[in-house]
Enzyme design. Structure first.
Site, PDB file in Angstrom:
ATOM      1  N   TYR A 101       0.835  -1.201   0.000  1.00 46.18           N
ATOM      2  CA  TYR A 101       0.000   0.000   0.000  1.00 46.18           C
ATOM      3  C   TYR A 101       0.880   1.265   0.000  1.00 46.18           C
ATOM      4  CZ  TYR A 101      -3.421   3.437   1.540  1.00 46.18           C
ATOM      5  OH  TYR A 101      -4.213   4.550   1.626  1.00 46.18           O
ATOM      6  N   LYS A 198     -12.117   0.396   5.164  1.00 39.44           N
ATOM      7  CA  LYS A 198     -12.521  -0.364   3.983  1.00 39.44           C
ATOM      8  C   LYS A 198     -13.625  -1.368   4.350  1.00 39.44           C
ATOM      9  CE  LYS A 198      -9.167   2.193   2.530  1.00 39.44           C
ATOM     10  NZ  LYS A 198      -7.771   1.781   2.471  1.00 39.44           N
TER      11      LYS A 198
END
Ligand SMILES: *Cc1c(COP(=O)(O)O)cnc(C)c1O
Length: 383
Positions: A101, A198
């Site tokens: 990420y 998320k």
């Protein structure tokens, strides 16, 4: 109640009716401080930077979903990751998967070096590459699966096993799969981190993070760091996240179904040259994903035959899919990695990472699949 299964845990762990009114949904304890009865009894919760009832419940639930003893929630996924990386001391080094990420990459390559901590990279798709990358100074390793945006599935057990041969603390970011689809601690991982922004919260209305572990020393470190720096979520954010997590199991079922169906549609479409989705038999890690995961997730990437221009037009032509950063919410999102998630890399770095300018990332939501299919179909007519 006996041992609860996953979907029940999300709804009932730590969630007895409140003591005063038997409210089925616990109230939001929007209070900075909690009164002491007298000086002889230190209250269990006294100040919200250190602990808060809404946060404690959420921590208990997230730990239960990962089958872990300890959970700690943070004000963002990055704060959760920072709390774990803060375990490293000057002179030590971190082994980081090259496919990671962007925020983790930024923290590890621009902030850790200021504290005398070096970051070395390895290729998680080839766990044996750890052996060449590791140094005597290496103390911790961090990786994720499926990866972003290419959806490679990494052999979690193999990475843990090799990393443990060198005595590394193994950290895994489980954001893309969520605890509904994958149990990293059971595969040898020491510490799991999440961006609860998320799938865990699932409604794109809150930023948050979590750390879960069975390691008492690391759990204490992460708690002490959180208390020291105050990177904590608000009581309301915890309450919202808990509201979201109750439907994680059913949401993931629908996410998986929609993504599989859409991937199969896109695979047959003449304007698409490649679909990256672990649920497709042609995906290089399909067999591993089948073995390691309980569903293939709802992130997918496509490459358009018309190149960069077609990719850009597609992103602007979808109507149900909103053009936005982030993922994991009930609403479908389309993202263009070269300008969004991977915008700080050079074109050459992106190509090396398998991100050509023709690549588009989709976070498939839980809307009606026919609307999603019609939407991508009409957008492809415009490219
Ligand atoms: C979003 C994300 C993060 C960072 O989480 P924030 O809540 O935005 O701080 C970390 N890892 C992965 C895989 C992510 O998708």
């Amino acid at each position: 109640m006996g041992v609860m299964r996953f979907a029940t845990r999300a709804i009932r762990v730590g969630q007895e009716p409140d003591a005063t009114f038997r409210a089925v949904v616990n109230p939001i304890y929007q209070s900075a401080t909690f009164a002491w009865e007298d000086l002889d009894h230190i209250p269990e919760i006294d100040y919200t930077r250190c602990a808060n009832p809404n946060r404690s419940t959420l921590e208990e639930v997230i730990a239960a979903l990962e089958d872990a003893r300890h959970g700690q929630c943070f004000g963002s996924g990055m704060a959760a990751i920072a709390s774990v990386l803060s375990y490293l001391k000057q002179g030590e080094s971190l082994l980081m998967a090259s496919d990671i990420y962007g925020g983790t990459h930024r923290l590890a390559t621009t902030w850790l070096p200021r504290q005398g901590i070096e970051t070395l990279t390895f290729d998680a798709a080839d766990p044996e590459s750890i052996r060449a990358a590791v140094r005597p100074s290496s103390k911790m390793l961090i990786f994720e699966s499926p990866t972003n945006p290419n959806l490679r599935v990494i052999d979690i057990e193999a990475v843990s096993r090799i990393a443990h041969e060198y005595g590394l603390i193994v950290v895994f970011d489980n954001t893309f799969a969520s605890p509904a689809l994958q149990s990293p601690l059971a595969l040898g991982i020491d510490v799991v981190v999440h961006s609860t922004t998320k799938y865990i919260s699932g409604h794109s209305d809150v930023i948050g993070g979590a750390v879960v572990t069975n390691d008492d020393t690391l759990a204490t470190h992460v708690f002490d760091w959180s208390k020291a720096v105050g990177a904590v979520p608000s009581p309301f954010d915890c309450w919202l996240t808990l509201r979201g997590v109750k439907t994680l199991a059913v949401r993931m079922d629908r996410h998986n179904q929609n993504a599989q169906s859409l991937a199969e549609f896109l695979e047959r479409h003449p304007s698409i040259s490649k679909v990256h989705y672990p649920g497709l038999p042609i995906h290089p890690d399909h067999a591993l994903a089948k073995r390691q995961m309980r569903g293939f997730g709802a992130m997918l990437a496509i490459e358009l035959t018309g190149g960069e221009a077609a990719a850009r037009r597609f992103c602007e032509a979808t109507q149900v899919f909103l053009l936005a950063e982030s993922l994991g919410g009930v609403e479908s999102l389309v993202g263009y990695p070269p300008l969004m998630s991977h915008g700080t890399m050079t074109p050459a770095e992106r190509l090396e990472r398998g991100i050509p300018p023709s690549l588009v990332r989709l976070s498939v939501g839980i809307e009606d699949i026919d609307d999603l299919t019609e939407d991508v179909s009409q957008a492809l007519d415009h490219v």
